[in-house]
Design a protein around this motif. Structure first.
Motif, PDB file in Angstrom:
ATOM      1  N   LEU A 260       0.760  -1.121  -0.048  1.00  0.00           N
ATOM      2  CA  LEU A 260      -0.092   0.104  -0.062  1.00  0.00           C
ATOM      3  C   LEU A 260       0.822   1.095   0.184  1.00  0.00           C
ATOM      4  O   LEU A 260       1.719   1.519   0.825  1.00  0.00           O
ATOM      5  N   GLY A 261       0.825   2.096  -1.243  1.00  0.00           N
ATOM      6  CA  GLY A 261       1.791   3.313  -1.237  1.00  0.00           C
ATOM      7  C   GLY A 261       1.134   4.509  -1.165  1.00  0.00           C
ATOM      8  O   GLY A 261      -0.013   4.717  -1.045  1.00  0.00           O
ATOM      9  N   GLY A 262       1.857   5.625  -1.070  1.00  0.00           N
ATOM     10  CA  GLY A 262       1.484   7.060  -1.211  1.00  0.00           C
ATOM     11  C   GLY A 262       2.683   7.854  -1.154  1.00  0.00           C
ATOM     12  O   GLY A 262       4.011   7.328  -1.472  1.00  0.00           O
ATOM     13  N   THR A 263       2.493   9.076  -1.415  1.00  0.00           N
ATOM     14  CA  THR A 263       3.514   9.994  -1.561  1.00  0.00           C
ATOM     15  C   THR A 263       4.676   9.972  -0.492  1.00  0.00           C
ATOM     16  O   THR A 263       5.889  10.040  -0.490  1.00  0.00           O
ATOM     17  N   ASN A 264       4.123  10.148   0.763  1.00  0.00           N
ATOM     18  CA  ASN A 264       4.922  10.284   2.172  1.00  0.00           C
ATOM     19  C   ASN A 264       4.830   9.035   2.854  1.00  0.00           C
ATOM     20  O   ASN A 264       5.467   8.981   4.121  1.00  0.00           O
ATOM     21  N   ARG A 265       3.762   8.171   2.783  1.00  0.00           N
ATOM     22  CA  ARG A 265       3.463   7.194   3.592  1.00  0.00           C
ATOM     23  C   ARG A 265       3.154   5.771   2.875  1.00  0.00           C
ATOM     24  O   ARG A 265       2.625   5.977   1.628  1.00  0.00           O
TER      25      ARG A 265
ATOM     26  N   GLY B   8       1.020 -18.124  -9.986  1.00  0.00           N
ATOM     27  CA  GLY B   8       1.205 -16.842  -9.532  1.00  0.00           C
ATOM     28  C   GLY B   8      -0.166 -15.984  -9.972  1.00  0.00           C
ATOM     29  O   GLY B   8      -0.823 -16.058 -10.872  1.00  0.00           O
ATOM     30  N   LEU B   9      -0.335 -15.309  -8.852  1.00  0.00           N
ATOM     31  CA  LEU B   9      -1.842 -14.356  -9.106  1.00  0.00           C
ATOM     32  C   LEU B   9      -1.667 -13.116  -8.593  1.00  0.00           C
ATOM     33  O   LEU B   9      -0.586 -12.801  -7.761  1.00  0.00           O
ATOM     34  N   THR B  10      -1.901 -12.027  -9.174  1.00  0.00           N
ATOM     35  CA  THR B  10      -1.787 -10.720  -8.729  1.00  0.00           C
ATOM     36  C   THR B  10      -3.194  -9.905  -8.789  1.00  0.00           C
ATOM     37  O   THR B  10      -3.905 -10.231  -9.949  1.00  0.00           O
ATOM     38  N   THR B  11      -3.445  -8.956  -8.031  1.00  0.00           N
ATOM     39  CA  THR B  11      -4.869  -8.255  -8.027  1.00  0.00           C
ATOM     40  C   THR B  11      -4.493  -6.971  -9.244  1.00  0.00           C
ATOM     41  O   THR B  11      -5.419  -6.275  -9.329  1.00  0.00           O
ATOM     42  N   GLY B  12      -3.196  -6.923  -9.515  1.00  0.00           N
ATOM     43  CA  GLY B  12      -3.078  -5.591 -10.264  1.00  0.00           C
ATOM     44  C   GLY B  12      -3.171  -4.193  -9.465  1.00  0.00           C
ATOM     45  O   GLY B  12      -3.236  -4.412  -8.034  1.00  0.00           O
ATOM     46  N   VAL B  13      -3.350  -3.044  -9.977  1.00  0.00           N
ATOM     47  CA  VAL B  13      -3.214  -1.866  -8.954  1.00  0.00           C
ATOM     48  C   VAL B  13      -4.576  -1.548  -9.065  1.00  0.00           C
ATOM     49  O   VAL B  13      -5.290  -1.448  -9.767  1.00  0.00           O
TER      50      VAL B  13
ATOM     51  N   ILE C 296       2.631   2.809  -8.716  1.00  0.00           N
ATOM     52  CA  ILE C 296       2.332   3.096  -7.285  1.00  0.00           C
ATOM     53  C   ILE C 296       3.418   3.932  -6.639  1.00  0.00           C
ATOM     54  O   ILE C 296       4.663   3.430  -6.754  1.00  0.00           O
ATOM     55  N   PRO C 297       3.121   4.876  -6.411  1.00  0.00           N
ATOM     56  CA  PRO C 297       4.276   5.649  -5.458  1.00  0.00           C
ATOM     57  C   PRO C 297       4.903   4.950  -4.398  1.00  0.00           C
ATOM     58  O   PRO C 297       4.219   4.693  -3.282  1.00  0.00           O
ATOM     59  N   VAL C 298       6.116   4.995  -4.134  1.00  0.00           N
ATOM     60  CA  VAL C 298       6.770   4.232  -3.104  1.00  0.00           C
ATOM     61  C   VAL C 298       7.413   5.386  -2.316  1.00  0.00           C
ATOM     62  O   VAL C 298       8.371   6.044  -3.015  1.00  0.00           O
ATOM     63  N   PRO C 299       7.370   5.407  -1.131  1.00  0.00           N
ATOM     64  CA  PRO C 299       7.897   6.468  -0.169  1.00  0.00           C
ATOM     65  C   PRO C 299       9.458   6.077  -0.023  1.00  0.00           C
ATOM     66  O   PRO C 299       9.732   4.657   0.220  1.00  0.00           O
ATOM     67  N   PRO C 300      10.285   6.870  -0.219  1.00  0.00           N
ATOM     68  CA  PRO C 300      11.917   6.598  -0.080  1.00  0.00           C
ATOM     69  C   PRO C 300      12.092   5.899   1.193  1.00  0.00           C
ATOM     70  O   PRO C 300      13.054   5.160   1.351  1.00  0.00           O
ATOM     71  N   SER C 301      11.348   6.201   2.307  1.00  0.00           N
ATOM     72  CA  SER C 301      11.868   5.733   3.451  1.00  0.00           C
ATOM     73  C   SER C 301      11.208   4.499   3.713  1.00  0.00           C
ATOM     74  O   SER C 301      11.313   4.244   5.077  1.00  0.00           O
ATOM     75  N   LEU C 302      10.578   3.983   3.006  1.00  0.00           N
ATOM     76  CA  LEU C 302       9.868   2.673   3.312  1.00  0.00           C
ATOM     77  C   LEU C 302      10.497   1.507   3.421  1.00  0.00           C
ATOM     78  O   LEU C 302      11.340   1.131   2.568  1.00  0.00           O
ATOM     79  N   PRO C 303      10.659   1.011   4.453  1.00  0.00           N
ATOM     80  CA  PRO C 303      11.895  -0.424   4.593  1.00  0.00           C
ATOM     81  C   PRO C 303      11.240  -1.402   3.948  1.00  0.00           C
ATOM     82  O   PRO C 303      10.156  -1.769   3.812  1.00  0.00           O
TER      83      PRO C 303
ATOM     84  N   ALA D 279      -2.636   0.257  -4.081  1.00  0.00           N
ATOM     85  CA  ALA D 279      -2.293  -0.839  -3.669  1.00  0.00           C
ATOM     86  C   ALA D 279      -2.260  -2.141  -4.351  1.00  0.00           C
ATOM     87  O   ALA D 279      -2.578  -2.181  -5.536  1.00  0.00           O
ATOM     88  N   GLN D 280      -1.545  -2.959  -4.041  1.00  0.00           N
ATOM     89  CA  GLN D 280      -1.146  -4.409  -5.038  1.00  0.00           C
ATOM     90  C   GLN D 280      -1.089  -5.552  -4.054  1.00  0.00           C
ATOM     91  O   GLN D 280      -0.567  -5.415  -2.803  1.00  0.00           O
ATOM     92  N   ILE D 281      -1.557  -6.794  -4.577  1.00  0.00           N
ATOM     93  CA  ILE D 281      -1.464  -7.960  -3.684  1.00  0.00           C
ATOM     94  C   ILE D 281      -0.913  -9.106  -4.722  1.00  0.00           C
ATOM     95  O   ILE D 281      -1.662  -9.252  -5.858  1.00  0.00           O
ATOM     96  N   ASN D 282      -0.057  -9.788  -4.303  1.00  0.00           N
ATOM     97  CA  ASN D 282       0.545 -10.722  -5.286  1.00  0.00           C
ATOM     98  C   ASN D 282       0.425 -12.047  -4.377  1.00  0.00           C
ATOM     99  O   ASN D 282       0.561 -12.176  -3.388  1.00  0.00           O
ATOM    100  N   LEU D 283       0.336 -13.172  -5.136  1.00  0.00           N
ATOM    101  CA  LEU D 283       0.165 -14.650  -4.569  1.00  0.00           C
ATOM    102  C   LEU D 283       0.822 -15.571  -5.272  1.00  0.00           C
ATOM    103  O   LEU D 283       0.665 -15.538  -6.719  1.00  0.00           O
ATOM    104  N   LEU D 284       1.917 -16.461  -4.723  1.00  0.00           N
ATOM    105  CA  LEU D 284       2.509 -17.501  -5.556  1.00  0.00           C
ATOM    106  C   LEU D 284       2.410 -18.709  -4.837  1.00  0.00           C
ATOM    107  O   LEU D 284       2.634 -18.949  -3.689  1.00  0.00           O
ATOM    108  N   ILE D 285       1.822 -19.751  -5.574  1.00  0.00           N
ATOM    109  CA  ILE D 285       1.598 -21.114  -5.195  1.00  0.00           C
ATOM    110  C   ILE D 285       2.564 -22.017  -5.562  1.00  0.00           C
ATOM    111  O   ILE D 285       2.473 -22.100  -6.924  1.00  0.00           O
ATOM    112  N   THR D 286       3.223 -22.691  -4.977  1.00  0.00           N
ATOM    113  CA  THR D 286       4.356 -23.759  -5.563  1.00  0.00           C
ATOM    114  C   THR D 286       4.028 -25.171  -4.745  1.00  0.00           C
ATOM    115  O   THR D 286       3.680 -25.241  -3.928  1.00  0.00           O
ATOM    116  N   ALA D 287       3.934 -26.117  -5.877  1.00  0.00           N
ATOM    117  CA  ALA D 287       3.696 -27.390  -5.492  1.00  0.00           C
ATOM    118  C   ALA D 287       4.467 -28.525  -6.127  1.00  0.00           C
ATOM    119  O   ALA D 287       4.685 -28.232  -7.386  1.00  0.00           O
ATOM    120  N   GLY D 288       4.496 -29.734  -5.699  1.00  0.00           N
ATOM    121  CA  GLY D 288       5.340 -30.669  -6.004  1.00  0.00           C
ATOM    122  C   GLY D 288       5.163 -31.968  -5.636  1.00  0.00           C
ATOM    123  O   GLY D 288       4.698 -32.022  -4.136  1.00  0.00           O
TER     124      GLY D 288
END
Length: 558
Positions: free
Chosen positions: A276-281, A322-327, A297-304, A331-340
């Motif tokens: 979840l991004g923003g200009t300063n937060r 692999g699944l993603t909600t896009g923007v 998506i703007p990424v605050p420079p100070s976000l660790p 906000a953005q949510i990514n999901l990766l399922i690995t199976a063997g």
């Protein structure tokens, strides 16, 4: 009608009881020995005669012998040394043979058995006659001519075994002699020259049966016994050699080593990242390393953004989703399922087979030698590196010693080993060696197959890697965990099948080895040590050190 059935049932039971009692009486009567026939069994080991009651005072011992002759059919010959001896006997319910022996012993009388005739004489007379008879035998032995006979052995070894004769650098001939002439029946010991070992051939057996004038030599080149003795003893030795020099049956031993292993593993992992991004937060959370972020998506420079290394991904992954909600907004949510899933099955069958003689050890081995290289630095500073290569066996080996019984079974003392190369052990440069071995002693029927050993190992494991707290939420917690299941099963079985091949013995087709045979010893034995005697170790005798005592000086003036 009921009374008739009752009477008929009683009659049947009475007939059965009469038949049973009659059969038992006949069996007892058949086992009982008639008194007139008991005299023939006098002197047999364990024989106990019919109980007798005898009460006489100062009766002649000859009258007692006549009474026993009339009652039990013993043929007595009374020697002239037996006079009119008064005997007092009072026994009740004592076996007659035990009573007779007690009477003879009390009057210092002895009994000499000649066929079915018992000669009763004074014990001193019998002892003196025995000494005279032994003197006559010794004189006859000393005066008899000596003969030498060559006996060629076909199957038995005269001295040592075939393997010891082939691999020995020592002498191939031996000499054994009895005691010197005039040394007596228990004369001096013999002399042995040749190979020694646990199995010394039949030389020691023949040596034990020589007279004191006899000697036996061995020609190791032709496996021949050279026997010198009197004619009567040579005939007995030849008969003994004929019985011993027979082919031994052979045994074919087939071993099947079956190694079966099965493995199954399943590993499913889920990795999730949210931003979840923003200009300063902004906010960021992820179990997916290096999760991508849409550049819109703007990424605050100070976000660790920590670089995590987790185990939530499948370790045997062969499928990834692999699944993603896009923007949506910022906000953005990514999901990766690995199976063997992995499944394996291995089956290894090794069949070593070997044929050997009865009571002979056999070994068969097949495999490869793996070079193991060891690097060692030089002992001196700056010295050359020393490389040593050693070869290690990785064999398929069968080692067995069979013993054939007379009841159709085989006793096997065997060692079976099956080795193979495995994966390289962690931290080592050489491959590991997987070994399955079994050592046992077992009785197996001829031609039968039995399982003589087996190992079953079942290793089942289940593991879960998860995020604390979130993974415990019902349903939703599965997005923060990884599950893996593995199972390995290994089974090892050892089968053994012996097959006996019996040769034809002396006497023609269909002849078999005699179970028991009696050979009369015609002359007294020279009594040299037997091949089964334990030879005491030779202890060297050292001269004791006697300290020298110096005389004390005599004082002056004395």
């Amino acid at each position: 009608m009921t009374s008739l059935q009752f009477i008929s049932g009683i009659g049947k039971k009475a007939v059965i009881a009469i038949i049973f009692i009659s059969t038992l009486a006949l069996a007892v009567a058949a086992q009982r020995v008639e008194p007139q026939q008991q005299g023939k069994r006098y002197g047999d080991p364990g024989f106990r005669g019919e109980p007798i009651n005898l009460n006489v005072v100062n009766a002649d011992v000859r009258d007692i012998l006549n009474y026993i002759t009339e009652q039990y059919g013993i043929n007595f010959v009374i020697d002239k040394s037996v006079g009119k001896i008064p005997v007092t006997v009072n026994v009740s319910d004592v076996p007659w043979n035990i009573a007779l022996d007690s009477v003879m012993r009390s009057q210092e009388l002895g009994i000499q058995v000649n066929g079915n005739i018992l000669r009763v004489a004074d014990a001193k007379v019998l002892a003196s006659e025995g000494e005279i008879f032994r003197a006559q035998q010794n004189n006859q032995l000393d005066s008899s001519p000596l003969y030498t006979e060559f006996i060629r052995l076909n199957y038995a070894r005269a001295l040592g075994t075939l393997s010891s004769a082939a691999g020995s650098d020592g002498p191939t001939a031996g000499t054994i002699t009895g005691a010197g002439a005039g040394g007596g029946a228990g004369g001096g010991s013999g002399t042995t020259t040749g190979a020694a070992g646990g199995d010394q051939g039949i030389l020691g057996i023949i040596k034990r049966r020589l007279s004191r004038r006899g000697a036996v030599e061995v020609d190791g080149r032709t496996n021949t016994l050279i026997v010198t003795d009197v004619r009567e003893n040579i005939d007995a030795v030849r008969q003994l050699v004929t019985l011993l020099d027979q082919p031994e049956p052979q045994v074919e031993i087939e071993t099947r080593i079956v190694v079966a292993s099965r493995s199954f593993s399943r590993d499913v992992g889920v990795q999730l990242s949210a931003f979840l991004g923003g200009t300063n937060r902004g906010a960021f959370g992820s179990t997916l390393p290096n999760a991508p972020v849409d550049p819109r998506i703007p990424v605050p420079p100070s976000l660790p953004n920590g670089n995590i290394q987790n185990n939530l991904a499948s370790q045997i992954a062969n499928t990834a989703i692999g699944l993603t909600t896009g923007v949506f907004g910022t906000a953005q949510i990514n999901l990766l399922i690995t199976a063997g899933e992995k499944k394996g099955q291995v089956k290894v069958i090794a069949t070593p087979r070997v044929t050997t003689l009865n009571n002979r050890k056999a070994e068969i081995k097949s495999g490869l030698k793996v070079p193991i290289t060891t690097v060692q630095p030089g002992s001196a500073a700056g010295g050359a590196v020393i490389t040593t290569t050693q070869y290690v066996d990785v064999p398929l080996k069968l080692e067995v010693t069979p013993q054939i019984t007379d009841v159709g079974t085989v006793i096997l003392n065997l060692l079976a080993e099956n080795s193979s190369l495995s994966e390289v052990v962690a931290g080592a440069t050489a491959p590991g060696i997987s070994t399955q071995s079994m050592q046992t002693e077992v009785v197996v029927p001829d031609g039968g197959t039995t399982v003589i050993g087996g190992v079953l190992s079942d290793d089942e494991r289940e593991g879960v890697n998860r995020t604390p707290g979130l993974s415990r939420i019902p349903f939703f917690g599965n997005l923060f965990k990884r599950k893996n299941v593995s199972r390995e099963t290994a089974e090892i079985l050892f089968f053994i099948t012996p097959r006996v091949y019996k040769p034809e013995f002396a006497g023609g087709a269909g002849a078999t080895r005699p179970a028991t045979t009696t050979i009369v010893q015609p002359v007294p034995l020279g009594n040299p040590p037997s091949n089964s005697d334990q030879v005491p170790p030779v202890v060297p005798i050292t001269n004791p050190v006697v300290p020298v005592v110096q005389p004390s000086p005599t004082p002056k003036g004395q």
